[in-house]
Design an enzyme around this catalytic site. Structure first.
Site, PDB file in Angstrom:
ATOM      1  CG  HIS A  24       8.546  -7.008   1.840  1.00 47.70           C
ATOM      2  ND1 HIS A  24       8.868  -5.732   1.417  1.00 47.70           N
ATOM      3  CD2 HIS A  24       7.255  -6.936   2.234  1.00 47.70           C
ATOM      4  CE1 HIS A  24       7.817  -4.947   1.523  1.00 47.70           C
ATOM      5  NE2 HIS A  24       6.816  -5.663   2.024  1.00 47.70           N
ATOM      6  CG  HIS A  26       4.382  -6.466   6.498  1.00 50.67           C
ATOM      7  ND1 HIS A  26       4.568  -5.156   6.898  1.00 50.67           N
ATOM      8  CD2 HIS A  26       4.621  -6.492   5.164  1.00 50.67           C
ATOM      9  CE1 HIS A  26       4.888  -4.423   5.844  1.00 50.67           C
ATOM     10  NE2 HIS A  26       4.928  -5.207   4.774  1.00 50.67           N
ATOM     11  CG  ASP A  28       1.216  -5.859  10.981  1.00 44.86           C
ATOM     12  OD1 ASP A  28       2.094  -6.229  10.177  1.00 44.86           O
ATOM     13  OD2 ASP A  28       0.753  -4.702  10.975  1.00 44.86           O
ATOM     14  N   GLY A 182       2.479   1.364   4.776  1.00 38.72           N
ATOM     15  CA  GLY A 182       1.134   1.923   4.791  1.00 38.72           C
ATOM     16  C   GLY A 182       0.743   2.402   3.410  1.00 38.72           C
ATOM     17  CG  HIS A 209       6.452  -0.836   1.999  1.00 36.22           C
ATOM     18  ND1 HIS A 209       7.115  -1.141   3.155  1.00 36.22           N
ATOM     19  CD2 HIS A 209       5.612  -1.884   1.744  1.00 36.22           C
ATOM     20  CE1 HIS A 209       6.694  -2.320   3.605  1.00 36.22           C
ATOM     21  NE2 HIS A 209       5.792  -2.797   2.766  1.00 36.22           N
ATOM     22  CD  GLU A 212       2.309  -2.983  -2.071  1.00 37.27           C
ATOM     23  OE1 GLU A 212       1.705  -4.036  -1.803  1.00 37.27           O
ATOM     24  OE2 GLU A 212       2.739  -2.201  -1.199  1.00 37.27           O
ATOM     25  CG  ASP A 314       3.424  -7.912   1.391  1.00 37.29           C
ATOM     26  OD1 ASP A 314       4.036  -7.246   2.254  1.00 37.29           O
ATOM     27  OD2 ASP A 314       2.515  -7.428   0.703  1.00 37.29           O
TER      28      ASP A 314
END
Length: 374
Positions: A24, A26, A28, A182, A209, A212, A314
């Protein structure tokens, strides 16, 4: 908040050199500050600072708000500089270089191609640019590392089917799985039920996702509508666990009696992996029901009760962490040892979106490396 990077426990082994699996992470959320500054200058994007140290601190402080919505706002700056083939390829290349430096031997890089089209790239061209950067870094590293793309759809948008088809088109060219990301609260995976059905028909794996910013309903939808093989974060599955404390006969200690609800039992008993990101969970308020300090994170409860817990970063930039840092944090907080780190790493290897033979080889590679330390 004390970050993992600020902790340096006295351990008898080099955590950074341990083989790791990153599920996991990202794209970006893992840019180098200096790269953001350089690319921003080329595309004319204004940043909060043009000093790499100050910019890194701005990202960390902005993300450290206790709100997932505000946390996600920091991505406006990283995504802005990832709109060209050059920018995407460079970011992907450097991302893999940073994984290598962190001791990662298998990594899945997730990102949403639909957010990178403002300068004229097509969805396929964006995926190809990222794959080119990945392959360039892997080849140059001389290191035994495998990297796959997790093609992600934004859950508040309406492009789920299109992105699912994109992922399947690239299944033999770097894409290993599908995700939705998102703002979680209010956007259940059921919005993309048809896309998830299509992926299942194509035998293409999904991680979602869930658990969370939203709780059990989101997790249930991820499993039923999203057909998720893993849960992105999933930490709020702990809401379905009841812990009762009693006093022992000597009246010296509290003993916890743990009861799993039906959803928690389903997730645990079927080995559905939880992609837990300790530092990020603290930043976004995902664990606010249990507390505001890392020692109150339910990761240890989940690990001790037999869930397939995996440890992840993350967003390396926003949380100012590496996977090595997260391991150090768990050692310092929960007194984990080498056996615990091995189990957590093998959990991730066994949950990787790889063919069985490659997962078995990965498990063997990791086990052998750990055995040399004993």
């Amino acid at each position: 908040m004390t970050t993992a990077a600020e902790i340096a426990p006295d351990v008898p082994f080099d955590i950074r050199n341990l083989p790791k699996v990153s599920l996991h992470d990202h794209l970006d959320g893992g840019l180098r500050p200096a790269t953001i500054i350089d690319l921003a200058a080329k595309v004319g994007h204004t940043l909060p600072s043009t000093d790499p140290v100050a910019l890194a601190e701005w990202f960390r402080e902005s993300a450290d708000s206790g709100s997932l919505v505000r946390y996600l706002e920091t991505f406006d700056h990283t995504i802005a500089v990832m709109q060209t083939r050059e920018g995407l390829q460079r970011v992907a290349r450097e991302f893999v270089e940073d994984l290598v430096a962190d001791g990662v031997v298998y990594g899945e890089v997730r990102w949403a191609p639909e957010q990178h089209l403002s300068q004229g790239l097509s969805l396929d061209e964006a995926v190809e640019a990222v794959q080119a950067g990945i392959e360039e870094a892997v080849e140059a590293s001389g290191y035994r590392i495998q990297i796959g793309q997790l093609i992600t759809a934004m859950r508040h948008a309406d492009r789920g089917q299109e992105i699912a088809e994109l992922a399947v088109r690239h299944r033999d060219r770097g894409a290993v799985g599908f995700d939705i990301a998102g703002a979680e609260d209010g956007f259940l995976p059921s919005r993309f039920a048809e896309a998830f059905r299509y992926l299942a028909e194509q035998n293409f794996p999904t991680t979602v996702h869930a658990g969370e910013a939203a709780g059990l309903e989101s997790i249930q939808s991820a499993l039923v509508d999203g057909r998720a093989l893993r849960l992105g974060h999933g930490v709020r599955i702990a809401e379905d666990i009841d812990v009762e404390f009693t006093t022992d006969e000597a009246n010296e200690a509290d003993l916890g009696m743990v009861t799993l609800g039906p959803l928690a039992a389903w997730v645990r008993d079927r080995g559905i992996a939880l992609e837990i990101c300790p530092s990020s969970n603290l930043q976004t308020g995902a664990i606010s029901a249990w507390g505001e300090e890392i020692d109150q994170h339910p990761i240890d409860l989940l690990y001790q009760t037999g869930f397939r817990v995996t440890v992840n970063t993350d967003n390396r930039l926003m949380s100012s962490v590496t996977l090595s840092d997260e391991f150090e944090l768990l050692i310092d907080t929960f007194d984990y040892d080498l056996d615990d780190l091995l189990e957590l790493t093998l959990n991730a290897a066994e949950a990787a979106f790889l063919p069985l033979e490659q997962r078995e080889a990965l498990v063997e590679q990791i086990t052998e490396a750990y055995s040399e330390l004993r």
